[in-house]
Design a protein around this motif. Structure first.
Motif, PDB file in Angstrom:
ATOM      1  N   ALA A 272       0.845  -1.197   0.000  1.00 44.76           N
ATOM      2  CA  ALA A 272       0.000   0.000   0.000  1.00 44.76           C
ATOM      3  C   ALA A 272       0.883   1.252   0.000  1.00 44.76           C
ATOM      4  CB  ALA A 272      -0.925  -0.011   1.212  1.00 44.76           C
TER       5      ALA A 272
ATOM      6  N   ILE B 189      -7.219  -0.134   0.929  1.00 39.99           N
ATOM      7  CA  ILE B 189      -7.059  -1.212  -0.045  1.00 39.99           C
ATOM      8  C   ILE B 189      -8.405  -1.381  -0.744  1.00 39.99           C
ATOM      9  CG2 ILE B 189      -5.172  -2.498   1.059  1.00 39.99           C
ATOM     10  CD1 ILE B 189      -8.769  -3.594   1.527  1.00 39.99           C
TER      11      ILE B 189
ATOM     12  N   VAL C 165      -2.659  -0.615  -6.061  1.00 37.25           N
ATOM     13  CA  VAL C 165      -3.067  -0.885  -4.687  1.00 37.25           C
ATOM     14  C   VAL C 165      -3.228  -2.400  -4.510  1.00 37.25           C
ATOM     15  CG1 VAL C 165      -5.565  -0.813  -5.100  1.00 37.25           C
ATOM     16  CG2 VAL C 165      -4.657   0.045  -2.935  1.00 37.25           C
TER      17      VAL C 165
END
Ligand SMILES: Cc1ncc(C[n+]2csc(CCOP(=O)(O)OP(=O)(O)O)c2C)c(N)n1
Ligand code: SF4
Ligand code: SF4
Ligand code: SF4
Ligand SMILES: [Mg+2]
Lengths: 284, 373, 82
Positions: B95, B137, B164
């Motif tokens: 991330a 996410i 992502v």
């Protein structure tokens, strides 16, 4: 006396070292006299001499003082999570075997939290060069004991001396079948550089342990108050013995440091080569 | 796979869907009920020129796919709750460094080793909050073998487009359930590739976002001299350990998802028009709810089903949209219930099951009857 | 046989990037001809960088590059004089 003519090899090498550093980030974070910078210098010089395209070279580090090395090389470089440099590098190498993949990380990162990855990547013989900077401690977090701290050494978490037995890294790597295994100290400037140079030309899981000084949080607790005292320890107590026995490779508290190229064999298929066979079989 | 009809489990559909979506790199460590995904990938990836590796653990698996993703490959790993617990630190790394990866979690009864072979939905919050820090996410959760296959394309498209991690949830039931499924022709779907740098090496800052807040992504070996670090970093990718850099980076990492949430939301609204009561259910648990809703309607109860397919970012506008009472039927002791409560205007009831089995239509119907007007 | 006190053949000079130096003094200590000494100056981080102090004919930089290899901070560049 005026330097006009052609530059010497050594001068050109120094120029290229500069170009392989992210000089906008210097001075680096390492303490005065820290051996990580010396090791990084040796690595860059070996890479240049080996004529390996830096644009096809990837440096992967974990977390720790040594882990910061990835942030200073002017190449594709990754500062990952603590202990995970090797599997991260495995992913890169396996996906793109044409890349030259180097792991540059610390003893805690590679052998404590990342120990399982080291063991299994060596067993699978991934085509990766691992430069393991062993400063006997967790430098980044303030000098706690780690898996390579010699028995008896004083650290912040072994205030009465270390009861643990440290890893014998060359022994470990050899037992796992690593085809190139060497150990040097940061005093062995040329031997270290030449060894990295050789290893860059070899294939498979190559391990070079570099005994390095952490004067700030290790040396000063263990009778070596200055960077120079640590360097002098390496100078005086190192002996080269390429055919050392496993017992001789063992490191003891402020004792003898056996250095050398302990294993250099060629022709062992790498994981990446073996997987090419798998692809051929699957596509038959 | 040749277009046509197949009889597959959810696990096989997840693997085949990933390959169909363009996945060519898989690293994993076996765990029930996801192991068949690894087995299918081991068999199929080398056939299509891809790579499969069984790693020493889940931490190594996710590290390997993050590394491989930087070479430009579409990558995946699959596991179950215990494996996700191990992966969480590196989900944060992906991330933070904006690496497209897809992670399948075949949810089983939990916590700890729990019910390895049986269904659970206890990892819904973990999917969003598993790693430390504030980050976003994307998480998707299908309810059938067909949807598992189809949704895999979306999972990869989202991962690539937004740079992502995508947590693709299935559950123990779906993973092992066999259904007839249709594989469309190769060109029947749109496949999104990550944005590539438009400037040459030297001019392109590695983490300089475009207007959509997403930076283009160079590959290893192209000369861009990428530096990626899990440390708070600036647009060059260099560590910058200041509150200001943290503010800029963390806001952007979250906003790039939040601002595109409506494009990411997928929700099934089943008989929700003029409903008085709506059951919120996900994954294989929604299947019984559909039956129960039909039965309830026959009895004159205005019931509906709202099935978030996108779990994260949570499709809250769909909850806000209906001025109804909600029943949240989930296989845990209340997770998505709290999200529904946050946005519902009416009453919200939790209908939990601790794991091991799904709700039966009768149980749902029984709950719905209380809402008969 | 070279004469014992003959001036060294190779000569060099050292460019010192003082701002990179952290004062470990490896260079000073391991220079074979001891031409690097600790300078009284301080850089902006508070370290004393080395400086070149030759005493010809024999106490001169022989361009061995050793200091360049030792320096952990990439602060030294040895230039060969031809
Ligand atoms: C999961 C996790 N645990 C602990 C830490 C804290 N930590 C950072 S670096 C480090 C040790 C580093 O030691 P080593 O690899 O030997 O590197 P050195 O600093 O000595 O170069 C530790 C324990 C961390 N970053 N992540
Ligand atoms: S703490 Fe030790 S290892 Fe870390 S930079 Fe300082 S000297 Fe080097
Ligand atoms: S190049 Fe050699 S002689 Fe010259 S200053 Fe450096 S160490 Fe001394
Ligand atoms: S070796 Fe480098 S850092 Fe150390 S004193 Fe000399 S110039 Fe300074
Ligand atoms: Mg260490």
């Amino acid at each position: 006396m005026i330097s006009a003519g052609k530059k010497s090899t050594m001068e050109l090498l120094r120029e290229e070292v500069e170009s392989l550093l992210r000089i906008d980030r210097l001075p680096h974070v390492w303490c005065p006299g820290c051996g990580i910078g010396i090791t990084l210098n040796a690595f860059l010089r070996a890479l240049i001499r080996a004529k390996i395209d830096p644009n096809k070279t990837v440096v992967v580090s974990g977390i720790g003082c040594t882990g910061r090395a990835a942030g200073y090389v002017n190449m594709d470089s990754f500062h990952t999570t603590h202990g995970r440099a090797i599997p991260f590098a495995v992913g890169i190498k396996f996906a793109r075997p044409e890349l030259n993949v180097v792991v540059f990380s610390g003893d805690g990162d590679l052998f404590a939290i990342g120990g399982n990855h080291f063991v299994n990547a060596a067993r699978r013989n991934h085509d990766i060069l691992v430069i393991a900077v062993n400063n006997f401690t967790y430098g980044m977090t303030g000098g706690q004991h780690g898996p390579t701290t010699p028995t008896g050494a004083y650290t912040t978490t072994t205030p009465y001396g270390n009861p643990d037995r440290p890893f014998n890294i060359p022994h470990l790597a050899i037992s796992l079948g690593a085809p190139y295994v060497a150990r040097w100290t940061t005093y062995h400037l040329m031997q270290l550089q030449n060894s990295i140079y050789t290893a860059l030309h070899r294939k498979g899981f190559r391990v070079i342990e570099v005994i390095s000084q952490c004067p700030t949080v290790y040396g000063r607790r263990n009778e070596m108050k200055s960077p120079l005292e640590m360097m002098e320890y390496f100078r005086k107590f190192s002996v080269r013995k390429d055919d050392a026995t496993f017992d001789e490779m063992e490191l003891t508290y402020n004792g003898r440091i056996v250095v050398g190229v302990f294993r250099d064999v060629q022709g062992i298929p790498t994981y990446e080569e073996r997987y090419n066979d798998i692809i051929r079989r699957a596509q038959k | 796979m040749k277009p046509g009809y197949y009889f597959w489990s959810g696990d096989i559909a997840a693997a085949e869907g990933a390959i169909f979506a363009g996945c060519r790199f898989y690293a994993g460590y076996p765990i029930t009920p996801s192991s068949e995904i690894a087995e299918r990938m081991a068999l199929r990836l080398p056939q299509v020129g891809g790579k499969f590796i069984e790693m020493e653990d889940e931490i190594g698996s996710i590290a390997a796919i993050i590394g491989a993703s930087w070479t430009g490959e579409k990558v995946m790993t699959a596991t179950s709750g215990p494996g996700i617990s191990l992966m969480n630190e590196n989900i944060g790394l992906a991330a933070m460094t904006e690496v497209p990866i897809v992670i399948v979690n075949a949810m089983r009864g939990a916590p700890s080793t729990g019910l390895p072979t049986l269904v659970g939905q206890g990892d819904l919050m973990q999917a969003k909050w598993g790693s430390h820090g504030s980050y976003e996410i994307i998480s998707l959760y299908p309810d059938s073998v067909q949807e598992t296959f189809d949704l895999m394309v979306d999972a990869f498209n989202y991962a690539e487009k937004y740079r992502v991690p995508v947590l693709f949830l299935i559950d123990g039931m779906l993973a092992h359930m066999y259904e007839k499924i249709y594989v469309p022709p190769e060109d029947a779907v749109e496949r999104i590739e990550r944005k590539r740098p438009t400037k040459p090496p030297g001019e392109q800052l590695i983490y300089e976002p475009d207007e959509d807040l997403i930076p283009p992504m160079p590959r290893i070996g192209e000369g861009y001299k990428i530096h990626a670090s899990g440390l708070t970093h600036n647009e060059k990718g260099y560590p910058e350990l200041t509150p200001q850099a943290q503010e800029r980076l963390i806001r952007r990492l979250n906003d790039k998802i939040r601002k595109h949430a409506e494009e990411i939301w997928k929700v099934e609204e089943y008989r929700t028009d003029n409903a008085d009561v709506i059951v919120v259910a996900m994954g294989s648990n929604a299947r019984a709810v559909r039956t129960a809703v039909d039965e309830a309607r026959k009895e004159g109860i205005k019931a509906g089903l709202l099935r978030p397919i996108t779990i994260w970012p949570f499709p809250y506008k769909y909850i806000e949209k209906y001025a109804v009472d909600y029943i949240v039927a989930e296989i845990n002791y209340g997770q998505i219930y709290h999200k529904v409560k946050e946005y519902a205007s009416g009453n919200v009831e939790l209908l939990p099951k601790m794991g091991g089995e799904l709700h039966t239509p009768q149980e749902i119907l029984h709950a719905l009857r209380r809402y008969k007007k | 046989m070279p004469q014992k006190n003959a001036p060294p053949k190779k000569r060099g000079t050292v460019k010192i990037m003082e701002e990179r130096c952290k004062g470990c003094w490896y260079c000073v200590n391991y220079c074979p001809t001891k031409v690097l000494v600790v300078s009284p100056r301080l850089n902006s981080k508070g370290y004393h960088p080395p400086e070149l102090k030759e005493e010809p004919p024999d106490k001169v930089c022989i361009a061995c590059h050793l200091c360049e290899l030792f320096c952990p901070d990439f602060a030294l560049v040895v230039e060969e004089l031809k």
